[in-house]
Design a protein around this motif. Structure first.
Motif, PDB file in Angstrom:
ATOM      1  N   GLN A 111       0.722  -1.034   0.049  1.00  0.00           N
ATOM      2  CA  GLN A 111      -0.317  -0.061  -0.044  1.00  0.00           C
ATOM      3  C   GLN A 111       0.991   1.607  -0.035  1.00  0.00           C
ATOM      4  O   GLN A 111       1.416   1.532   1.345  1.00  0.00           O
ATOM      5  N   LEU A 112       0.969   1.702  -1.136  1.00  0.00           N
ATOM      6  CA  LEU A 112       2.367   2.984  -1.106  1.00  0.00           C
ATOM      7  C   LEU A 112       1.213   4.295  -1.646  1.00  0.00           C
ATOM      8  O   LEU A 112       2.249   5.647  -1.758  1.00  0.00           O
ATOM      9  N   SER A 113       0.438   4.576  -1.217  1.00  0.00           N
ATOM     10  CA  SER A 113      -1.130   6.023  -1.561  1.00  0.00           C
ATOM     11  C   SER A 113      -0.076   6.992  -0.669  1.00  0.00           C
ATOM     12  O   SER A 113      -0.266   6.506   0.077  1.00  0.00           O
ATOM     13  N   GLY A 114       0.233   8.175  -1.161  1.00  0.00           N
ATOM     14  CA  GLY A 114       0.825   8.982  -0.483  1.00  0.00           C
ATOM     15  C   GLY A 114       2.412   8.399   0.263  1.00  0.00           C
ATOM     16  O   GLY A 114       2.990   9.712   0.785  1.00  0.00           O
ATOM     17  N   LYS A 115       3.232   7.802  -0.622  1.00  0.00           N
ATOM     18  CA  LYS A 115       4.084   7.014  -0.346  1.00  0.00           C
ATOM     19  C   LYS A 115       5.165   8.127  -0.546  1.00  0.00           C
ATOM     20  O   LYS A 115       5.224   8.375  -2.305  1.00  0.00           O
ATOM     21  N   ARG A 116       6.751   8.896  -0.592  1.00  0.00           N
ATOM     22  CA  ARG A 116       7.957   8.734  -1.677  1.00  0.00           C
ATOM     23  C   ARG A 116       8.151   7.706  -2.034  1.00  0.00           C
ATOM     24  O   ARG A 116       9.278   7.276  -1.109  1.00  0.00           O
ATOM     25  N   ILE A 117       8.687   6.955  -3.169  1.00  0.00           N
ATOM     26  CA  ILE A 117       9.028   6.259  -3.796  1.00  0.00           C
ATOM     27  C   ILE A 117      10.041   6.560  -4.659  1.00  0.00           C
ATOM     28  O   ILE A 117      10.157   7.339  -5.401  1.00  0.00           O
ATOM     29  N   ARG A 118      11.291   6.449  -3.739  1.00  0.00           N
ATOM     30  CA  ARG A 118      13.090   7.264  -4.137  1.00  0.00           C
ATOM     31  C   ARG A 118      13.572   5.757  -4.662  1.00  0.00           C
ATOM     32  O   ARG A 118      14.071   5.334  -4.617  1.00  0.00           O
ATOM     33  N   LEU A 119      13.418   6.224  -6.714  1.00  0.00           N
ATOM     34  CA  LEU A 119      14.219   4.573  -7.430  1.00  0.00           C
ATOM     35  C   LEU A 119      15.609   4.811  -7.639  1.00  0.00           C
ATOM     36  O   LEU A 119      16.233   5.914  -7.908  1.00  0.00           O
ATOM     37  N   PHE A 120      16.240   3.577  -7.297  1.00  0.00           N
ATOM     38  CA  PHE A 120      17.600   4.089  -7.753  1.00  0.00           C
ATOM     39  C   PHE A 120      17.546   2.411  -9.070  1.00  0.00           C
ATOM     40  O   PHE A 120      17.276   1.577  -8.491  1.00  0.00           O
ATOM     41  N   CYS A 139       1.788   2.305  -9.217  1.00  0.00           N
ATOM     42  CA  CYS A 139       1.488   3.305  -7.951  1.00  0.00           C
ATOM     43  C   CYS A 139       1.331   4.824  -8.156  1.00  0.00           C
ATOM     44  O   CYS A 139       1.524   5.523  -7.886  1.00  0.00           O
ATOM     45  N   PRO A 140      -0.207   4.652  -8.888  1.00  0.00           N
ATOM     46  CA  PRO A 140      -0.404   6.336  -9.150  1.00  0.00           C
ATOM     47  C   PRO A 140      -0.618   7.298  -8.303  1.00  0.00           C
ATOM     48  O   PRO A 140      -0.726   8.693  -8.249  1.00  0.00           O
ATOM     49  N   LYS A 141      -0.912   7.156  -6.613  1.00  0.00           N
ATOM     50  CA  LYS A 141      -0.796   7.868  -5.394  1.00  0.00           C
ATOM     51  C   LYS A 141       0.340   7.594  -4.493  1.00  0.00           C
ATOM     52  O   LYS A 141       0.176   8.269  -3.824  1.00  0.00           O
ATOM     53  N   ALA A 142       1.103   7.827  -5.808  1.00  0.00           N
ATOM     54  CA  ALA A 142       2.828   7.893  -4.850  1.00  0.00           C
ATOM     55  C   ALA A 142       3.305   8.772  -5.396  1.00  0.00           C
ATOM     56  O   ALA A 142       3.051   9.455  -6.850  1.00  0.00           O
ATOM     57  N   VAL A 143       4.550   9.379  -4.730  1.00  0.00           N
ATOM     58  CA  VAL A 143       4.877  10.641  -5.099  1.00  0.00           C
ATOM     59  C   VAL A 143       6.408   9.875  -5.871  1.00  0.00           C
ATOM     60  O   VAL A 143       7.205   9.132  -4.827  1.00  0.00           O
ATOM     61  N   ILE A 144       6.299   9.833  -6.677  1.00  0.00           N
ATOM     62  CA  ILE A 144       7.698   9.252  -7.756  1.00  0.00           C
ATOM     63  C   ILE A 144       8.986   9.930  -7.831  1.00  0.00           C
ATOM     64  O   ILE A 144       8.714  11.232  -8.857  1.00  0.00           O
ATOM     65  N   GLU A 145       9.949   9.418  -7.950  1.00  0.00           N
ATOM     66  CA  GLU A 145      11.204  10.555  -7.823  1.00  0.00           C
ATOM     67  C   GLU A 145      12.524   9.761  -8.323  1.00  0.00           C
ATOM     68  O   GLU A 145      13.008   8.125  -7.665  1.00  0.00           O
ATOM     69  N   ILE A 146      12.953  10.016  -9.219  1.00  0.00           N
ATOM     70  CA  ILE A 146      13.427   9.397 -10.005  1.00  0.00           C
ATOM     71  C   ILE A 146      15.418   9.772  -8.896  1.00  0.00           C
ATOM     72  O   ILE A 146      15.588  11.231  -9.992  1.00  0.00           O
ATOM     73  N   GLY A 147      16.053   8.472  -9.341  1.00  0.00           N
ATOM     74  CA  GLY A 147      17.667   8.706  -8.515  1.00  0.00           C
ATOM     75  C   GLY A 147      18.482   8.292  -9.484  1.00  0.00           C
ATOM     76  O   GLY A 147      18.098   8.124 -10.518  1.00  0.00           O
ATOM     77  N   PRO A 148      19.842   7.746  -8.928  1.00  0.00           N
ATOM     78  CA  PRO A 148      20.522   7.746 -10.516  1.00  0.00           C
ATOM     79  C   PRO A 148      20.069   6.238 -10.716  1.00  0.00           C
ATOM     80  O   PRO A 148      19.952   5.240  -9.965  1.00  0.00           O
ATOM     81  N   ALA A 149      20.891   5.894 -12.355  1.00  0.00           N
ATOM     82  CA  ALA A 149      21.094   4.896 -13.168  1.00  0.00           C
ATOM     83  C   ALA A 149      22.631   4.385 -13.370  1.00  0.00           C
ATOM     84  O   ALA A 149      22.763   5.775 -13.620  1.00  0.00           O
ATOM     85  N   VAL A 150      22.497   3.632 -12.137  1.00  0.00           N
ATOM     86  CA  VAL A 150      24.405   3.491 -12.339  1.00  0.00           C
ATOM     87  C   VAL A 150      24.349   2.384 -13.200  1.00  0.00           C
ATOM     88  O   VAL A 150      24.155   1.465 -12.559  1.00  0.00           O
ATOM     89  N   TYR A 151      25.565   1.574 -13.638  1.00  0.00           N
ATOM     90  CA  TYR A 151      26.544   1.293 -14.713  1.00  0.00           C
ATOM     91  C   TYR A 151      26.950   0.289 -13.805  1.00  0.00           C
ATOM     92  O   TYR A 151      27.497   0.694 -12.709  1.00  0.00           O
ATOM     93  N   GLY A 152      26.366  -0.647 -14.041  1.00  0.00           N
ATOM     94  CA  GLY A 152      26.939  -1.989 -12.739  1.00  0.00           C
ATOM     95  C   GLY A 152      27.993  -2.680 -12.468  1.00  0.00           C
ATOM     96  O   GLY A 152      27.916  -1.967 -11.371  1.00  0.00           O
TER      97      GLY A 152
END
Length: 168
Positions: A111-120, A139-152
């Protein structure tokens, strides 16, 4: 409120800098550990009940088959109590242009509604692919933030990039 770092990662044979290498710890788990050191957030490993093969060729075939079937593999455990967290750091490797199917299972069970999701994510050339859009749909009701995409292959040296993202 606090944060939790949920991640999917796979040790064993991995494609790194154009060749197959055997890793004792997956690149995304290494990145999650760097985040853990910087934030103190709890770690939660997303693990399918039937893990992908440690053999690279078999793994990519299994992962591609899961994606083509739109599979939702059962997980070893689920995060059932997210009320105490306001932030979810979510990490995964890019598999075939998006996140591995166990991550879809994980997100659909939370249940991620209203949560802040910080992606990496970790990858070998495709960044996040279309995973950000997939997550926004799940997760349409979550705040999505795009973080780093790092080469493995560069994760071990990405501490400063990760810290800049956290502070930025």
């Amino acid at each position: 409120m606090s944060a939790i770092i949920a991640f999917f990662s796979r040790a064993g044979e991995n494609y790194v800098n154009g060749e197959i290498k055997k890793l004792s710890i997956g690149n995304t788990e290494l990145m999650a550990n760097i985040l853990h050191e910087a934030t103190g957030a709890e770690l939660f490993k997303i693990e399918p009940q039937n893990p992908y093969s440690p053999d690279y060729s078999e793994c990519i075939n299994q992962a591609k088959s899961d994606q083509l079937r739109n599979a939702r593999p059962k997980l070893v455990r689920y995060l059932t109590n997210l009320e105490k967290y306001d932030t979810l750091y979510l990490g995964f490797p890019n598999y075939w242009g998006t996140m591995p199917m166990p991550v879809f299972t994980f997100l659909e069970q939370c249940q991620l509604s209203g949560k802040r999701i910080r992606l990496f994510c970790t990858h070998e050339g495709n960044g996040f692919g279309h995973s950000v859009n997939d997550i926004r749909q799940l997760c349409p009701k979550a705040v999505i933030e795009i973080g780093p995409a790092v080469y493995g292959a560069r994760v071990a040296g990405a501490k400063k990039e990760i810290e800049n993202w956290l502070n930025g």
